[in-house]
Enzyme design. Sequence first.
Site, PDB file in Angstrom:
ATOM      1  N   ASP A  93       1.183  -1.503   0.363  1.00 37.31           N
ATOM      2  CA  ASP A  93      -0.011   0.003  -0.119  1.00 37.31           C
ATOM      3  C   ASP A  93       1.110   1.423   0.052  1.00 37.31           C
ATOM      4  O   ASP A  93       2.600   1.139   0.404  1.00 37.31           O
ATOM      5  CB  ASP A  93      -0.789  -0.188   1.307  1.00 37.31           C
ATOM      6  N   SER A  94       0.821   2.642  -0.680  1.00 40.55           N
ATOM      7  CA  SER A  94       1.162   3.389  -0.309  1.00 40.55           C
ATOM      8  C   SER A  94       1.263   4.239   0.841  1.00 40.55           C
ATOM      9  O   SER A  94       2.413   5.217   0.631  1.00 40.55           O
ATOM     10  CB  SER A  94       0.269   4.528  -1.465  1.00 40.55           C
ATOM     11  N   ASP A 147      -2.692   8.150  -2.175  1.00 41.47           N
ATOM     12  CA  ASP A 147      -4.299   8.693  -1.931  1.00 41.47           C
ATOM     13  C   ASP A 147      -5.299   9.228  -1.149  1.00 41.47           C
ATOM     14  O   ASP A 147      -4.338   9.072   0.354  1.00 41.47           O
ATOM     15  CB  ASP A 147      -5.389   7.401  -2.839  1.00 41.47           C
ATOM     16  N   GLY A 218     -11.509   3.762  -0.493  1.00 41.94           N
ATOM     17  CA  GLY A 218     -12.387   4.547   0.967  1.00 41.94           C
ATOM     18  C   GLY A 218     -13.406   3.941   1.355  1.00 41.94           C
ATOM     19  O   GLY A 218     -14.730   3.729   1.877  1.00 41.94           O
ATOM     20  N   ASP A 268      -8.533  -7.806   0.250  1.00 39.28           N
ATOM     21  CA  ASP A 268      -7.162  -8.035   1.839  1.00 39.28           C
ATOM     22  C   ASP A 268      -8.199  -7.679   2.494  1.00 39.28           C
ATOM     23  O   ASP A 268      -8.898  -6.686   2.637  1.00 39.28           O
ATOM     24  CB  ASP A 268      -5.868  -7.156   2.081  1.00 39.28           C
ATOM     25  N   CYS A 306     -11.573 -28.535   7.363  1.00 38.80           N
ATOM     26  CA  CYS A 306     -10.266 -27.728   7.403  1.00 38.80           C
ATOM     27  C   CYS A 306      -9.484 -28.642   7.578  1.00 38.80           C
ATOM     28  O   CYS A 306      -8.980 -29.348   8.215  1.00 38.80           O
ATOM     29  CB  CYS A 306     -10.195 -26.400   8.104  1.00 38.80           C
ATOM     30  N   CYS A 308      -5.763 -27.203   7.489  1.00 37.25           N
ATOM     31  CA  CYS A 308      -4.891 -26.430   7.974  1.00 37.25           C
ATOM     32  C   CYS A 308      -4.202 -27.512   9.135  1.00 37.25           C
ATOM     33  O   CYS A 308      -5.115 -27.861   9.601  1.00 37.25           O
ATOM     34  CB  CYS A 308      -4.962 -25.417   8.681  1.00 37.25           C
ATOM     35  N   HIS A 337      -4.852 -20.991  11.376  1.00 41.13           N
ATOM     36  CA  HIS A 337      -6.105 -21.525  10.965  1.00 41.13           C
ATOM     37  C   HIS A 337      -6.720 -20.187   9.957  1.00 41.13           C
ATOM     38  O   HIS A 337      -7.459 -20.361   9.191  1.00 41.13           O
ATOM     39  CB  HIS A 337      -6.796 -21.607  12.132  1.00 41.13           C
TER      40      HIS A 337
HETATM   41  C1  LIG Z   1      -0.181  -4.316   4.339  1.00 38.81           C
HETATM   42  C2  LIG Z   1      -1.335  -3.724   4.070  1.00 38.81           C
HETATM   43  C3  LIG Z   1      -2.958  -3.051   5.392  1.00 38.81           C
HETATM   44  C4  LIG Z   1      -4.105  -2.619   4.747  1.00 38.81           C
HETATM   45  C5  LIG Z   1      -4.288  -1.842   3.220  1.00 38.81           C
HETATM   46  C6  LIG Z   1      -4.988  -2.085   2.812  1.00 38.81           C
HETATM   47  C7  LIG Z   1      -5.524  -0.182   3.268  1.00 38.81           C
HETATM   48  C8  LIG Z   1      -6.928   0.771   3.252  1.00 38.81           C
HETATM   49  C9  LIG Z   1      -8.074   0.239   3.790  1.00 38.81           C
HETATM   50  N1  LIG Z   1      -7.954  -0.589   4.606  1.00 38.81           N
HETATM   51  C10 LIG Z   1     -10.148  -0.274   4.712  1.00 38.81           C
HETATM   52  N2  LIG Z   1      -9.748   0.547   3.440  1.00 38.81           N
HETATM   53  C11 LIG Z   1      -9.466   1.001   2.795  1.00 38.81           C
HETATM   54  C12 LIG Z   1      -9.275   1.580   2.318  1.00 38.81           C
HETATM   55  C13 LIG Z   1      -7.626   2.261   1.598  1.00 38.81           C
HETATM   56  C14 LIG Z   1      -7.952   2.987   1.081  1.00 38.81           C
HETATM   57  O1  LIG Z   1      -8.550   4.153   0.204  1.00 38.81           O
HETATM   58  N3  LIG Z   1      -6.881   3.988   0.249  1.00 38.81           N
HETATM   59  C15 LIG Z   1      -5.665   2.855   0.357  1.00 38.81           C
HETATM   60  N4  LIG Z   1      -4.418   3.503  -0.039  1.00 38.81           N
HETATM   61  N5  LIG Z   1      -6.108   1.841   1.509  1.00 38.81           N
HETATM   62  C16 LIG Z   1      -6.396   1.709   1.554  1.00 38.81           C
HETATM   63  C17 LIG Z   1      -3.267  -2.072   2.435  1.00 38.81           C
HETATM   64  C18 LIG Z   1      -1.592  -2.911   3.127  1.00 38.81           C
HETATM   65 ZN   LIG Z   2      -8.391 -25.170  10.401  1.00 39.92          ZN
END
Ligand SMILES: Cc1ccc(CCc2c3nc[nH]c3cc3c(=O)[nH]c(N)nc23)cc1
Ligand SMILES: [Zn+2]
Length: 374
Positions: A93-94, A147, A218, A268, A306, A308, A337
Amino acid sequence: MPVPGRFTIHARDGKARRATLHTAHGEIQTPVFMPVGTQGSVKAVGPDDLLQAGSQIILGNTYHLYLRPGDELVARRGGLHRFMSWDKPILTDSGGFQVFSLSTIRKISEKGVEFRSYLDGSKHFFSPEKAISIQQNLGSDIMMVLDECVGYGADREYTARSLERTTRWARRCREVHTPGADGQLMFGIIQGGFHEDLREESLGQLLEIPFEGYAIGGLSVGESTEDMYRILNHIGPRMPEEKPRYLMGVGTPMDILEGIESGVDMFDCVLPTRNARNGTLFTSQGKVNIKRAEFREDDGPLDPNCQCYTCRNFSRAYLRHLYTAREILSYRLNSLHNIAFFLELARQAREAIEGGRFAELKAHYQGIYGTDGR
Ligand SMILES: Cc1ccc(CCc2c3nc[nH]c3cc3c(=O)[nH]c(N)nc23)cc1
Ligand SMILES: [Zn+2]
């Protein structure tokens, strides 16, 4: 020779897709669940556990790794794959989301975002260019643009202005990284809050920039399931058909199935690892809270369906004991798990789409987890 970024759709079932995304570290079969490894590790489990559980790709975080141990250090150690001994794909993620959710003091401007470290309060600045430079140092296979994830309840006017800036930042991210350079891919992130027209505006603007994939940002920011599904159902099918679609931070098993039904390919969520640490375990028969007294003498596996490591080797009685005794092994076995459960859910979804049975799969889990799995 696989071309990083190539996305091949093999089957469809309604809006759901069964596809393959090619990256520099191998291919990803979608729909895919991606375990979250914020600080360069998926909490309490090792790469061998993840491989055995069937993980194809894991997530890393620009914000955390920049602050500690430092993206330059990771680069000098050969990049994140070598640093953490994971040679399959990594998405990072950024850092924008983490700045807003973890840093108390922060200032956002056209240039970027100024924030204080959650570790020692020191001042830092992320420009779009800096966020990409960090991800290049980490060597992730999929980079996310910087973002602004507006909070739940942000007013329409602010949301509209914010998405314009997020688009300008996305353009600046693309300008500093040629598509496919070093095999690294870049995904744009759709914002626009909970307004369908602003979501379409954000998507429309991002489509003018060449990204190898598009994410829905978002969401999973405290909104109701109804609001999440309304936006998901609206924007998912409108995203480019021929490119991967990633729904950030989502979600419960039912949210993931809802997302797949809306045409999303990648997910994720911290739920599997976070809930594991408080004893909430996801099973084929619903949620199990392992600390409950009813499991004191239960010799059965956590989940009879499962495969695992945890379910093949330990009883509920033992898992309850470990949890109650706060044994470190409890975190590992519970996390393993839960991750295996989410990976299996994604695998079942891939199989169901191939067989034209996705609606049945979703109905099956709805019967167990209810409509939203909360
Ligand atoms: C390691 C890692 C952890 C978490 C994430 C995703 C984190 C995440 C959001 N998590 C819940 N809602 C989210 C919205 C956004 C979003 O609008 N923009 C970005 N860049 N990330 C989000 C990416 C990588
Ligand atoms: Zn399991």
